[in-house]
Design a protein around this motif. Structure first.
Motif, PDB file in Angstrom:
ATOM      1  N   HIS A  24     -16.372  24.888  -5.473  1.00 30.45           N
ATOM      2  CA  HIS A  24     -16.186  25.204  -6.892  1.00 30.45           C
ATOM      3  C   HIS A  24     -14.741  24.983  -7.337  1.00 30.45           C
ATOM      4  O   HIS A  24     -14.280  25.622  -8.277  1.00 30.45           O
ATOM      5  CB  HIS A  24     -16.591  26.655  -7.164  1.00 30.45           C
ATOM      6  CG  HIS A  24     -17.966  26.973  -6.690  1.00 30.45           C
ATOM      7  ND1 HIS A  24     -19.093  26.543  -7.346  1.00 30.45           N
ATOM      8  CD2 HIS A  24     -18.406  27.639  -5.602  1.00 30.45           C
ATOM      9  CE1 HIS A  24     -20.166  26.942  -6.694  1.00 30.45           C
ATOM     10  NE2 HIS A  24     -19.775  27.612  -5.625  1.00 30.45           N
ATOM     11  N   VAL A  26     -11.497  23.862  -9.110  1.00 33.94           N
ATOM     12  CA  VAL A  26     -11.227  23.486 -10.491  1.00 33.94           C
ATOM     13  C   VAL A  26     -10.163  22.392 -10.474  1.00 33.94           C
ATOM     14  O   VAL A  26      -9.032  22.634 -10.067  1.00 33.94           O
ATOM     15  CB  VAL A  26     -10.744  24.705 -11.311  1.00 33.94           C
ATOM     16  CG1 VAL A  26     -10.320  24.278 -12.701  1.00 33.94           C
ATOM     17  CG2 VAL A  26     -11.843  25.749 -11.381  1.00 33.94           C
ATOM     18  N   ILE A  29      -9.210  21.289 -16.421  1.00 33.88           N
ATOM     19  CA  ILE A  29      -9.386  22.419 -17.323  1.00 33.88           C
ATOM     20  C   ILE A  29      -9.271  21.896 -18.745  1.00 33.88           C
ATOM     21  O   ILE A  29      -8.334  21.167 -19.078  1.00 33.88           O
ATOM     22  CB  ILE A  29      -8.302  23.492 -17.084  1.00 33.88           C
ATOM     23  CG1 ILE A  29      -8.395  24.023 -15.654  1.00 33.88           C
ATOM     24  CG2 ILE A  29      -8.427  24.624 -18.105  1.00 33.88           C
ATOM     25  CD1 ILE A  29      -7.228  24.906 -15.254  1.00 33.88           C
ATOM     26  N   ASP A  85     -14.153  21.097 -15.256  1.00 37.05           N
ATOM     27  CA  ASP A  85     -14.602  22.111 -14.295  1.00 37.05           C
ATOM     28  C   ASP A  85     -14.538  23.510 -14.897  1.00 37.05           C
ATOM     29  O   ASP A  85     -15.223  24.420 -14.430  1.00 37.05           O
ATOM     30  CB  ASP A  85     -13.738  22.059 -13.037  1.00 37.05           C
ATOM     31  CG  ASP A  85     -13.874  20.737 -12.319  1.00 37.05           C
ATOM     32  OD1 ASP A  85     -15.011  20.269 -12.172  1.00 37.05           O
ATOM     33  OD2 ASP A  85     -12.844  20.165 -11.918  1.00 37.05           O
ATOM     34  N   LEU A  86     -13.703  23.672 -15.928  1.00 34.60           N
ATOM     35  CA  LEU A  86     -13.509  24.972 -16.571  1.00 34.60           C
ATOM     36  C   LEU A  86     -13.077  24.743 -18.003  1.00 34.60           C
ATOM     37  O   LEU A  86     -12.259  23.855 -18.273  1.00 34.60           O
ATOM     38  CB  LEU A  86     -12.428  25.777 -15.824  1.00 34.60           C
ATOM     39  CG  LEU A  86     -11.968  27.099 -16.435  1.00 34.60           C
ATOM     40  CD1 LEU A  86     -13.093  28.127 -16.414  1.00 34.60           C
ATOM     41  CD2 LEU A  86     -10.757  27.627 -15.689  1.00 34.60           C
ATOM     42  N   VAL A  88     -11.349  26.743 -21.235  1.00 28.16           N
ATOM     43  CA  VAL A  88     -10.634  27.936 -21.691  1.00 28.16           C
ATOM     44  C   VAL A  88     -10.432  27.773 -23.186  1.00 28.16           C
ATOM     45  O   VAL A  88      -9.967  26.727 -23.646  1.00 28.16           O
ATOM     46  CB  VAL A  88      -9.265  28.078 -20.979  1.00 28.16           C
ATOM     47  CG1 VAL A  88      -8.508  29.281 -21.507  1.00 28.16           C
ATOM     48  CG2 VAL A  88      -9.449  28.171 -19.469  1.00 28.16           C
ATOM     49  N   LEU A 112     -21.234  25.102 -17.215  1.00 29.61           N
ATOM     50  CA  LEU A 112     -19.782  25.090 -17.372  1.00 29.61           C
ATOM     51  C   LEU A 112     -19.227  26.509 -17.480  1.00 29.61           C
ATOM     52  O   LEU A 112     -19.619  27.262 -18.370  1.00 29.61           O
ATOM     53  CB  LEU A 112     -19.396  24.305 -18.632  1.00 29.61           C
ATOM     54  CG  LEU A 112     -17.914  24.238 -18.983  1.00 29.61           C
ATOM     55  CD1 LEU A 112     -17.141  23.465 -17.918  1.00 29.61           C
ATOM     56  CD2 LEU A 112     -17.735  23.591 -20.351  1.00 29.61           C
ATOM     57  N   PRO A 113     -18.301  26.882 -16.580  1.00 33.55           N
ATOM     58  CA  PRO A 113     -17.660  28.200 -16.721  1.00 33.55           C
ATOM     59  C   PRO A 113     -16.718  28.189 -17.930  1.00 33.55           C
ATOM     60  O   PRO A 113     -15.988  27.214 -18.141  1.00 33.55           O
ATOM     61  CB  PRO A 113     -16.863  28.375 -15.430  1.00 33.55           C
ATOM     62  CG  PRO A 113     -17.260  27.261 -14.535  1.00 33.55           C
ATOM     63  CD  PRO A 113     -17.898  26.203 -15.369  1.00 33.55           C
ATOM     64  N   ALA A 115     -13.909  30.562 -20.247  1.00 32.98           N
ATOM     65  CA  ALA A 115     -13.066  31.753 -20.384  1.00 32.98           C
ATOM     66  C   ALA A 115     -12.597  31.830 -21.830  1.00 32.98           C
ATOM     67  O   ALA A 115     -12.079  30.848 -22.373  1.00 32.98           O
ATOM     68  CB  ALA A 115     -11.865  31.680 -19.449  1.00 32.98           C
TER      69      ALA A 115
END
Length: 135
Positions: A24, A26, A29, A85-86, A88, A112-113, A115
């Protein structure tokens, strides 16, 4: 003659945790923020420096850094083309309300993660109220 090296249990646990995280990693971003918030995150938080120092500490080689966009539409287009990958994001991105961006992101990149950043108590309260309302 072979020698068995005994590793303390807490180090074995930490190593196993690290190995579980490796799939996992990253590498990219996507930051969705107004130019002002992007500047604040860069200058005040030194986001790139934090990511680079963590990567060096973890001995990671492939760190691509942060891609910055200022609108939800740009974020969605980028996610369709090459998902990060992330993701924000700040709460206020200008061209669409955050709940709409979240819904559309879920359709484009369901795994998709994401934040969501709050800069103060007022924004945190706003996020909480949106969660209660189900938006």
């Amino acid at each position: 003659m072979t020698t068995d090296i005994q590793t303390p249990a807490h180090l074995e646990d930490r190593l196993q945790h690290f190995q579980n995280l490796m799939p996992h990693r990253v590498r990219s971003i996507l930051l969705v923020a107004s130019p002002y918030h992007s500047f604040v995150l860069e200058e005040e938080g030194r986001l790139d420096e934090l990511i680079l120092s963590e990567s060096v500490e973890l001995n990671l080689r492939n760190v691509h850094g942060i891609i910055r966009v200022t609108t939800g539409f740009e974020a969605l287009a980028l996610c369709r083309k090459s998902p990060p990958d992330l993701l924000v994001s700040t709460l206020h991105i200008g061209d669409m309300p955050w709940p709409r961006l979240a819904r559309e992101l879920k359709q484009v990149c369901p795994d998709l993660p994401v934040a969501l950043l709050a800069f103060d108590d007022r924004e945190l309260s706003e996020i909480r109220s949106q969660r209660v309302q189900g938006t």
